[in-house]
Design an enzyme around this catalytic site. Structure first.
Site, mmCIF file in Angstrom:
data_model
loop_
_atom_site.group_PDB
_atom_site.id
_atom_site.type_symbol
_atom_site.label_atom_id
_atom_site.label_comp_id
_atom_site.label_asym_id
_atom_site.label_seq_id
_atom_site.Cartn_x
_atom_site.Cartn_y
_atom_site.Cartn_z
ATOM 1 C CG ASP A 141 -19.233 -11.172 7.130
ATOM 2 O OD1 ASP A 141 -19.055 -10.715 5.986
ATOM 3 O OD2 ASP A 141 -19.866 -12.216 7.367
ATOM 4 C CG MET A 168 -5.988 -22.342 -1.038
ATOM 5 S SD MET A 168 -5.603 -21.884 -2.745
ATOM 6 C CE MET A 168 -4.245 -22.984 -3.119
ATOM 7 N N GLY A 191 14.836 10.174 -5.808
ATOM 8 C CA GLY A 191 16.058 9.767 -5.115
ATOM 9 C C GLY A 191 17.068 10.895 -5.171
ATOM 10 C CG LEU A 192 19.838 11.313 -1.949
ATOM 11 C CD1 LEU A 192 20.982 10.750 -1.102
ATOM 12 C CD2 LEU A 192 19.403 12.681 -1.430
ATOM 13 C CB SER A 242 19.987 7.928 -6.615
ATOM 14 O OG SER A 242 18.982 8.495 -7.445
ATOM 15 N N GLY A 243 20.957 7.263 -9.768
ATOM 16 C CA GLY A 243 20.744 6.361 -10.898
ATOM 17 C C GLY A 243 19.348 6.427 -11.473
ATOM 18 C CB SER A 268 10.399 14.809 -6.568
ATOM 19 O OG SER A 268 10.800 13.520 -6.932
#
Length: 695
Positions: A158, A221, A532-533, A536-537, A606
């Site tokens: 705590d 709550m 990404g590869l 890949s987009g 990268s």
């Protein structure tokens, strides 16, 4: 708090000598220290897996050597790992030892997980810890609790509101596996409220010290009639606020802590909540992947001889070390080979020889005779070394108010301090204060003259001798240091700092301050890094985001890898070194554009984790948002989309060092956004990323 009068272990080790020894430990240990101790009654170490909250100096640890040398019977010393993590009260320790008496070893084979709770004023944090640990005695003095799950033993600390953090709180945070950020349901994270200010400051500290897992506990709550809409509102506000912080894993749990609901048992009044209760969530969090198992590091805390061999005791602070490994001893640089690896926490006569050792184990290592090694040295692999430097760049949180004489200490240029690393103290001088950081607005006060208690800033420090450290981003253990008051009559920790890296010595280049600041610009910039590869987009999604943002009047620009190689990076090839330089240049340009208020959408393969981490560091150092987006398209689909025919040429050997074919791709471990083909088309994914990152 000193442990005067504390019971040390079970009834067979309640000796005045042991109590005195504990006092010495409390004054001389830093995180991860291995304390050498002759065996106690019944062949057990006299201090049996003791956990105490103790931080200070490891100066003159001669009493350790004397204790070992005094074992005239020739017994090999036992050892315990002292964890300066928790502020034990007498009640805490008694409860811990009672558990040990009932269960044998309190830990058993369960995985130990360190948890801290902080962030809210009053009793909210204490009540949550009590509910989690099933404490019903109402003892507010209990700052450390224990909870057991099917797989884990939780040690729960705590830290209160976290607004006035002392050295031990900061060290506990720096070593925690999980942080519970407590926010009452009837308050908010937005600026202007006292509770919100405390929460944001605590969240910043959690981010600064790199706690890998964060759970926001929305407590009380019942005070908002268990409202789902209120919980979702708080979630949105926290996600928006934390986008500027470095949280690896962020989860939310609604809690009615007065009844322990959604802590240890489900809450019938919140049937809308489909997530796990807090205890189950803590049992499920994947902790093992947080350990650095790549960068081999052994922090040496004790050295001795055994016949013709050199023996060192220390803790593995990174990587995996095996018998026969070639290693280098730093800062000296002597090369040697690891002999036997042995677990030092053992019953005499039943030694456990290890095939390998990994973080965070404590080990005894045999080295060939004649190797020069001393307490405070670091053993590493020759091809993967930590920084050895006298000048370091640090992010500092001042957590100690005085130097031991009652007079407040302000860290400023010229302040003499002592750097504390495991096993070694190194005198040093604050050489420069780069800026004081407002942890709420992120404003950098570059004309600040000093850092006082509770303040955060970036400094450079010059050590009187080489210091062995890692970047905190690469290794939390070897990348965290303490700054102690120099020549204080009592050990006094002034600050706990994270290491950014060594300082460049090109003093002819000075940053020019401009009259227009980031706050003066109409838009706030950020860098979104797509990895990404090939195929890949990445670029397609980035272009969609650019189009959408520009249509809304938000400056945005795509930095595409192919386009960059036509100009800025046209002199680079595709070797590993050229790929790293390609990423470095791109990251620096992206940071400049983000500083100017542009959302920069970088689309680069990268492939290396370390270089993407460096790109993030470039932005973190300047307080700029950086988001990693992993476009995780399987290589089979990438090849099907390959309109340029690059994959086919690579498989025929016409293109060398092609990522995914004959050059590796290291997938991100914790990207801010993870995109897979089933998430939808580019336009849909682009809008989801914009919303998720708050662009």
């Amino acid at each position: 708090m000193r442990p005067d009068g504390y019971r040390l272990s079970r009834s067979d080790t309640l000796e005045a000598e042991s109590i005195a020894l504990l006092r010495q430990i409390a004054a001389t240990c830093v995180p991860g220290d291995v304390v050498v101790r002759a065996h106690g009654p019944h062949g057990r170490p006299a201090l049996d897996r003791l956990c105490i909250r103790a931080f200070g100096s490891l100066a003159a640890p001669g009493w350790l050597r004397e204790t070992a040398d005094a074992d005239a019977r020739g017994n090999r010393p036992g050892a315990v790992v002292v964890d300066p993590f928790w502020n034990w009260t007498t009640t805490d320790l008694q409860r811990y030892l009672d558990g040990a008496d009932q269960d044998g070893d309190r830990f058993g084979s369960a995985e130990l997980v360190r948890v801290v709770a902080l962030g809210a004023p009053g009793q909210a944090v204490n009540d949550l810890v009590a509910a989690l640990c099933a404490e019903d005695d109402g003892n507010a003095a209990v700052r450390t609790g224990f909870a057991d799950t099917p797989r884990r033993h939780l040690v729960v600390g705590d830290l209160g509101a976290g607004d006035d953090m002392d050295p031990h709180d900061a060290l506990a945070l720096a070593r925690a596996d999980v942080a519970l950020l407590v926010l009452p349901a009837d308050s908010d994270v937005t600026a202007g409220s006292a509770t919100g200010d405390l929460f944001r400051r605590a969240a910043f500290a959690v981010s600064m010290y790199g706690v890998p897992h964060v759970v926001v506990c929305v407590t009380g709550m019942e005070s908002v009639s268990f409202s789902q809409s209120r919980f979702e509102e708080i979630r949105r506000n926290v996600v928006s606020f934390s986008s500027r912080l470095r949280f690896g894993d962020l989860a939310f749990v609604p809690v009615s802590e007065a009844a322990g609901e959604c802590v240890r048992r489900p809450c019938e009044a919140m049937e809308w909540y489909r997530g796990r209760i807090l205890l189950d969530h803590l049992d499920d969090i994947h902790i093992a992947s947080d350990r650095n198992l790549i960068d081999g590091r052994l922090s040496v805390q004790y050295t001795g001889t055994a016949g013709e061999r050199s023996v060192v005791l220390g803790s593995i602070s990174g990587g995996v070390l095996r018998t026969g490994d070639e290693v280098v001893v730093l800062p000296g640089g002597e090369h040697t080979t690891i002999g036997a690896l042995t677990s030092p926490s053992r019953v005499q006569g039943s030694e456990e020889t290890l095939a390998e050792a990994f973080s965070p184990m404590a080990v005894e290592v045999d080295l060939p005779a004649g190797v020069t090694v001393a307490a405070g040295d670091v053993i590493a692999r020759p091809g993967n070394r930590p920084h050895v430097a006298t000048d370091l760049d640090l992010m500092v949180m001042v957590v100690g108010g005085d130097g031991g004489d009652g007079e407040e200490v302000v860290l400023r240029r010229g302040t003499r301090v002592t750097i504390a690393t495991p096993g070694r103290l190194t005198p040093a001088t604050i050489s420069d204060l780069k800026y004081r950081l407002d942890t709420d607005t992120r404003h950098r006060d570059r004309v600040a003259s000093g850092l006082g208690a509770g303040e955060v800033g970036r400094v450079t420090i010059h050590a009187d001798a080489p210091v062995v450290v890692d970047s905190h981003r690469n290794n939390r253990l070897t990348g965290t240091i303490a700054l102690l008051a120099e020549e204080s009559p009592t050990v006094r920790t002034l600050a706990v700092a994270t290491v950014t890296g060594p300082v460049s010595h090109d003093t002819n280049v000075v940053w020019q301050q401009m009259s227009v600041t980031r706050q003066d610009r109409p838009h706030r910039g950020a860098t979104v890094w797509f990895t990404g590869l090939s195929g890949s987009g990445k670029s397609t999604i980035a272009a969609e985001i650019e189009r959408s943002l520009v249509a809304r009047g938000r400056p945005a620009y795509v930095m595409d890898g192919d386009n960059l190689r036509h100009g800025l990076n046209s002199d680079l090839g595709f070797s590993d070194d050229d790929r790293r330089e390609n990423i470095r240049r791109t990251a620096e340009v992206a940071a400049l554009m983000a500083d100017a208020g542009t959302v920069v959408l970088v689309s680069l393969i990268s492939p290396f984790i370390s270089e993407r981490a460096r790109a993030r560091e470039v932005h973190d150092e300047q307080g700029l948002p950086f988001y990693e987006v992993f476009v995780d398209t399987p290589i089979e689909q990438c090849e099907q989309r390959d309109v340029k025919g690059l994959y086919a040429r690579a498989r025929r050997g016409e293109i060398r060092s092609f990522t995914g074919i004959d050059s590796p791709y290291e997938a991100p471990e914790k990207p801010e956004v993870h995109v897979v083909p089933g998430d939808g088309g580019p336009a849909v994914v682009a809008e989801e990323i914009i919303e998720q990152l708050g662009l």
